[in-house]
Motif scaffolding. Structure first.
Motif, short mmCIF file in Angstrom:
data_model
loop_
_atom_site.label_atom_id
_atom_site.label_comp_id
_atom_site.label_asym_id
_atom_site.label_seq_id
_atom_site.Cartn_x
_atom_site.Cartn_y
_atom_site.Cartn_z
N PHE A 1 -41.28 10.85 3.84
CA PHE A 1 -40.44 9.75 3.39
C PHE A 1 -39.00 10.20 3.20
O PHE A 1 -38.07 9.45 3.42
N CYS B 1 -38.90 14.04 -5.40
CA CYS B 1 -39.29 12.77 -6.01
C CYS B 1 -38.35 12.43 -7.16
O CYS B 1 -37.80 11.32 -7.21
N GLU C 1 -43.62 13.19 -1.76
CA GLU C 1 -43.76 11.83 -1.24
C GLU C 1 -44.96 11.17 -1.90
O GLU C 1 -44.90 10.01 -2.30
N LYS D 1 -44.96 7.72 -4.09
CA LYS D 1 -45.76 6.56 -3.72
C LYS D 1 -46.71 6.19 -4.84
O LYS D 1 -47.06 5.03 -5.02
N PRO E 1 -45.94 1.96 -5.81
CA PRO E 1 -46.83 1.64 -4.69
C PRO E 1 -46.24 0.65 -3.70
O PRO E 1 -46.65 0.59 -2.55
N GLN F 1 -42.15 1.70 3.88
CA GLN F 1 -42.47 2.90 4.65
C GLN F 1 -41.23 3.70 5.04
O GLN F 1 -41.15 4.89 4.88
#
Lengths: 454, 117
Positions: A287, A341, B34, B38, B42, B46
């Motif tokens: 990501f 993150c 990642e 996520k 949630p 993408q």
């Protein structure tokens, strides 16, 4: 490939230099006003002048003192030469857009006469400033008094020739050109051409070419705006003219690519002459891949043979003759890869770090967090991490290398990744064009370091 | 996987290596980060580099205040209060009509820089 992370062997980065604290400018307040945050730092071509721009739209120029035998310790110190308000906050009523006065970039023009010229830009408007000295004043006018009042012409019975008398040095800054209304999006770069007549300005989607004398017209040379904005996939992040070839410039993108364009090939350089991109390992894609590959700065080497790009975690040196991969890669703070993150959550992942070459292109420098900055020696492949802090600010004190520890056991003098202060970012640094003097902007303070041998 | 200088980094995977990669997913720091992201969010899309994301970047500095809208809404609502923004003053949704109080005041910085002090 060079990929040395952290401080290997404690050796000096950059041909075994020993960097010493020289000066620090700015207030020591804990509470930093947003306007005082330095947003750009740039030496002029001779290195005698050092300009800073801040979020408040102000420019401060420092001048290097001449070497003085009676004061050997003031070994080329930089002192305030001129300061002025370059840009002010504006509001575009038509588009409901607030235009920040923050100075995004300053670029000096090569000196052609006694005055100095620089370009400074905010998000929308570029200005050409003339900085000139006045050290003489005329006295003995015929038509007016010493205090400026007009004399009665009928009372004048004799004529005299005014004489020039010395006065205290006055440095004046005046805006000579204002280049406005050419950018819909936010200007991120300006670059003076080697022809000393033109310059380019780049925003997120377009690059314009200007003539320094002409303010009411500019040529659009790159336009990557798609017909349908839904198809937008990348933006321009930086642009620069080649140092010797006045027809060549490069621009970098948010996708980690660099395009080299030749203005001789067509008027609109939408089609690049060269396309630089390092192939990505598909198995490591995540990501974050595209975000951290976004190039925040691109700089040609002084030789014009190489260019350097800065992305979130590394600095890459490219040979202009090789498009498929960089020739050198230097990890700036690889330990942040396992913190992406949180860095995404606090927006730090979008920080735009700059990078710079030394005068001989043998070393490069870039900033990091916790007021750390990194220097890499391209020849010895050694690197060093130093810190800009008030604690290591004793005159001519040698800076101690710093080390970040990633594993469990933290050695004495090391700092753990989790203790790094991500609010103390060094985004802007500059290296003197010929000497080993570096300027490092740490939020609202400007640090100047010199090599001990210097 | 051998890493030779100068070769294309694109790697081809055999069956054995595929399993290797899956095990490596947890080990590759970026992928682990990642997964963390996520788990927290949630609904995250993408592709982060999509046009929405870039458009937001292009629109930095946009302040929405339409005096016509504002005055008409005020007239309609008469004595009732206009809905105010939440903590984020800069994101404007379809329902909210910005009020003069919502717009952050324009800062003035016409004082000499402390660097020159």
């Amino acid at each position: 490939m060079a990929g040395v992370a952290g401080g290997g062997g404690g050796g000096g980065g950059g041909n075994d230099f020993q960097w010493c604290f020289s000066q620090v400018k700015g207030a020591i307040d804990e509470d930093v006003a947003e306007a005082d945050i330095i947003s750009t730092v740039e030496f002029n071509y001779s290195g005698d002048l050092l300009a800073t721009g801040d979020k408040g739209g102000r420019v401060v120029i420092f001048q290097r003192e001449q070497e003085n035998k009676s004061r050997p310790h003031s070994r080329g110190e930089y002192n305030v030469y001129s300061t002025f308000q370059s840009h002010e906050p504006e509001f575009d009523y038509l588009k409901s857009l607030e235009i920040e006065e923050k100075i995004n970039k300053i670029r000096w023009l090569p000196q052609q006469n006694a005055a100095h010229f620089l370009l400074s830009t905010n998000d929308k408007t570029i200005k050409l400033w003339k900085i000139s000295e006045r050290d003489k004043r005329a006295e003995g006018y015929n038509l007016k008094d010493e205090d400026g009042r007009l004399r009665d012409p009928f009372r004048i019975t004799a004529l005299r020739v005014p004489i020039l008398k010395p006065m205290d040095l006055m440095v004046e800054a005046s805006p000579r050109r204002i280049f406005a209304n050419a950018h819909t999006y936010h200007i991120n770069s300006i670059s003076v051409n080697s022809d000393h007549e033109t310059y380019l300005s780049a925003d997120d989607l377009r690059i314009n070419l200007w003539h320094l004398e002409i303010t009411d017209r500019s040529f659009n040379i790159v336009d990557i705006k798609p017909a349908n904005m839904e198809e937008l996939t990348e933006v321009i992040t930086a642009a620069e003219f080649h140092p010797h070839h006045c027809n060549v410039f490069v621009y970098s993108s948010s996708k980690g690519t660099i395009r080299l364009c030749d203005m001789r090939s067509s008027a609109l350089c939408d089609r690049h002459s060269k396309f630089f991109e390092e192939p990505e390992d598909p198995s490591s894609r995540s990501f974050f891949s595209e975000i951290i590959s976004s190039i925040s700065d691109v700089k040609f080497s002084h030789s014009g043979r190489y260019m350097m790009t800065r992305d979130y975690l590394s600095v890459k040196v490219w040979d202009l003759n090789m498009e498929n991969r960089p020739v050198e890669t230097y990890q700036v703070h690889e330990y942040l890869r396992s913190k992406l993150c949180s860095l995404y959550e606090n927006d730090c992942i979008f920080d735009k770090f700059e990078c710079c070459w030394n005068g001989s292109d043998s070393a490069i420098m870039t900033g990091s967090y916790n007021n750390f900055f990194r220097l890499f020696d391209r020849n010895t492949r050694r690197d060093i991490t130093l810190e800009a802090s008030r604690e290591s600010s004793k005159p001519r004190a040698i800076l101690k290398p710093r080390k970040v520890c990633t594993g469990g056991k933290r050695k004495k003098d090391e700092i753990s990744v989790d203790s790094l202060d991500f609010n103390k970012k060094i985004l802007h640094t500059a290296w003197h064009p010929t000497d080993n003097i570096i300027a490092v902007a740490a939020t609202n303070n400007l640090y100047i370091f010199q090599d001990k041998i210097n | 996987m051998s890493e030779k200088l100068g070769t294309d980094s694109r790697c081809e995977q055999t069956g054995d290596e595929k399993q290797d990669t899956q095990e490596k997913e947890a080990v590759i720091p970026e992928r682990a980060e990642e997964a963390k992201l996520k788990a927290k969010y949630p609904n995250l899309g993408q592709k982060p580099g999509g046009s929405d994301f870039l458009m937001k970047r292009l629109q930095k500095g946009q302040k929405y205040f339409d005096s016509g809208d504002y005055n008409m809404a005020k007239a309609k609502m008469k004595n009732k209060q206009l809905p105010s923004t939440g903590p984020d003053n800069n994101l404007v949704t379809g329902d909210h009509i910005p009020t003069p109080q919502d717009l952050p005041p324009r800062k003035s910085s016409l004082v000499t820089s402390k660097l020159a002090g």
